[in-house]
Design a protein around this motif. Structure first.
Motif, mmCIF file in Angstrom:
data_model
loop_
_atom_site.group_PDB
_atom_site.id
_atom_site.type_symbol
_atom_site.label_atom_id
_atom_site.label_comp_id
_atom_site.label_asym_id
_atom_site.label_seq_id
_atom_site.Cartn_x
_atom_site.Cartn_y
_atom_site.Cartn_z
ATOM 1 N N LYS A 1 1.210 -0.741 0.250
ATOM 2 C CA LYS A 1 0.229 0.087 0.358
ATOM 3 C C LYS A 1 0.727 1.640 -0.375
ATOM 4 N N LYS A 2 2.181 1.488 1.064
ATOM 5 C CA LYS A 2 2.796 2.002 0.915
ATOM 6 C C LYS A 2 3.773 1.863 1.579
ATOM 7 N N THR A 3 5.035 2.875 1.201
ATOM 8 C CA THR A 3 5.973 2.688 1.908
ATOM 9 C C THR A 3 6.473 4.118 2.226
ATOM 10 N N GLU A 4 7.287 4.063 3.602
ATOM 11 C CA GLU A 4 8.449 5.261 4.533
ATOM 12 C C GLU A 4 9.763 4.590 4.248
ATOM 13 N N LEU A 5 10.323 5.802 3.796
ATOM 14 C CA LEU A 5 11.647 6.061 4.807
ATOM 15 C C LEU A 5 12.163 6.221 5.265
ATOM 16 N N ASN A 6 12.222 6.469 7.086
ATOM 17 C CA ASN A 6 12.323 7.260 8.127
ATOM 18 C C ASN A 6 13.824 6.696 9.046
ATOM 19 N N GLU A 7 14.336 8.220 8.154
ATOM 20 C CA GLU A 7 16.263 8.163 8.879
ATOM 21 C C GLU A 7 16.586 6.557 8.748
ATOM 22 N N GLU A 8 16.878 5.800 9.453
ATOM 23 C CA GLU A 8 16.911 4.252 9.278
ATOM 24 C C GLU A 8 15.927 2.978 9.697
ATOM 25 N N LYS A 9 15.078 3.387 9.151
ATOM 26 C CA LYS A 9 13.866 2.844 8.913
ATOM 27 C C LYS A 9 13.191 2.049 7.823
ATOM 28 N N LEU A 10 12.836 1.638 7.032
ATOM 29 C CA LEU A 10 12.495 1.122 5.852
ATOM 30 C C LEU A 10 10.746 -0.226 6.158
ATOM 31 N N ILE A 11 10.153 1.340 6.039
ATOM 32 C CA ILE A 11 8.539 0.947 6.800
ATOM 33 C C ILE A 11 7.561 0.898 5.747
ATOM 34 N N ILE A 12 6.894 -1.108 5.513
ATOM 35 C CA ILE A 12 6.247 -1.039 4.362
ATOM 36 C C ILE A 12 4.737 -1.346 4.844
ATOM 37 N N THR A 13 3.601 -0.700 4.173
ATOM 38 C CA THR A 13 2.414 -1.302 4.562
ATOM 39 C C THR A 13 2.146 -1.778 3.645
ATOM 40 N N LYS A 14 1.232 -2.433 4.036
ATOM 41 C CA LYS A 14 0.797 -3.550 3.087
ATOM 42 C C LYS A 14 -0.785 -3.092 2.576
ATOM 43 N N ASP A 15 -1.622 -4.137 2.368
ATOM 44 C CA ASP A 15 -2.580 -3.881 2.143
ATOM 45 C C ASP A 15 -4.133 -4.488 2.720
#
Length: 136
Positions: free
Chosen positions: A89-103
């Motif tokens: 659904k979306k991806t975020e790159l915050n400083e030292e973390k890659l956060i992936i949100t699925k559907d």
């Protein structure tokens, strides 16, 4: 800082090794040679080439393999995560973390604290580019 090994699965060398292994395995199964020991050895070489091909992920500490359908990401862990691009659904790159949100609402986090900045950007770009391509 550590680097990520990227593998786009389009290498003709690895595709040739995979095809050669299948030829060896079928050759051993259908016993094209009359010597049974030779057939067994050819089959064993075919299976060894298969093991070599599928063990690539474990050669590197940080490894990303992808194609147009999905990706296998292994960063700072022994087992990686398998992602399908059409479920992101979306991806975020915050400083030292890659956060992936699925559907389905599931969140997958990758700790990129020890990874080179250029490789974190490349990983994020690969995911975003293929997610957009699959969701269009």
């Amino acid at each position: 800082m550590k680097k990520i090994h990227f593998d786009n699965m389009k290498s003709w060398i690895w595709i040739s090794i995979l095809i050669l292994s299948l030829v060896f395995i079928f050759n051993g199964i259908f016993e094209l040679f009359e010597n049974p020991k030779l057939n067994k050895r050819i089959t064993a070489v075919g299976f060894f080439l298969q093991v070599l091909y599928y063990s690539k992920m474990f050669w590197y500490k940080n490894y990303v393999q992808w194609n147009k359908k999905g990706a296998n990401i292994r960063v700072n862990s022994f087992w990686g995560k398998s992602l399908s691009f059409d479920q992101i659904k979306k991806t975020e790159l915050n400083e030292e973390k890659l956060i992936i949100t699925k559907d389905n609402g599931k969140i997958i986090e990758f700790d990129l604290s020890e990874i080179v900045e250029s490789d974190t950007q490349k990983l994020n770009e690969i995911i975003i580019k293929n997610t957009i391509a699959n969701n269009v």
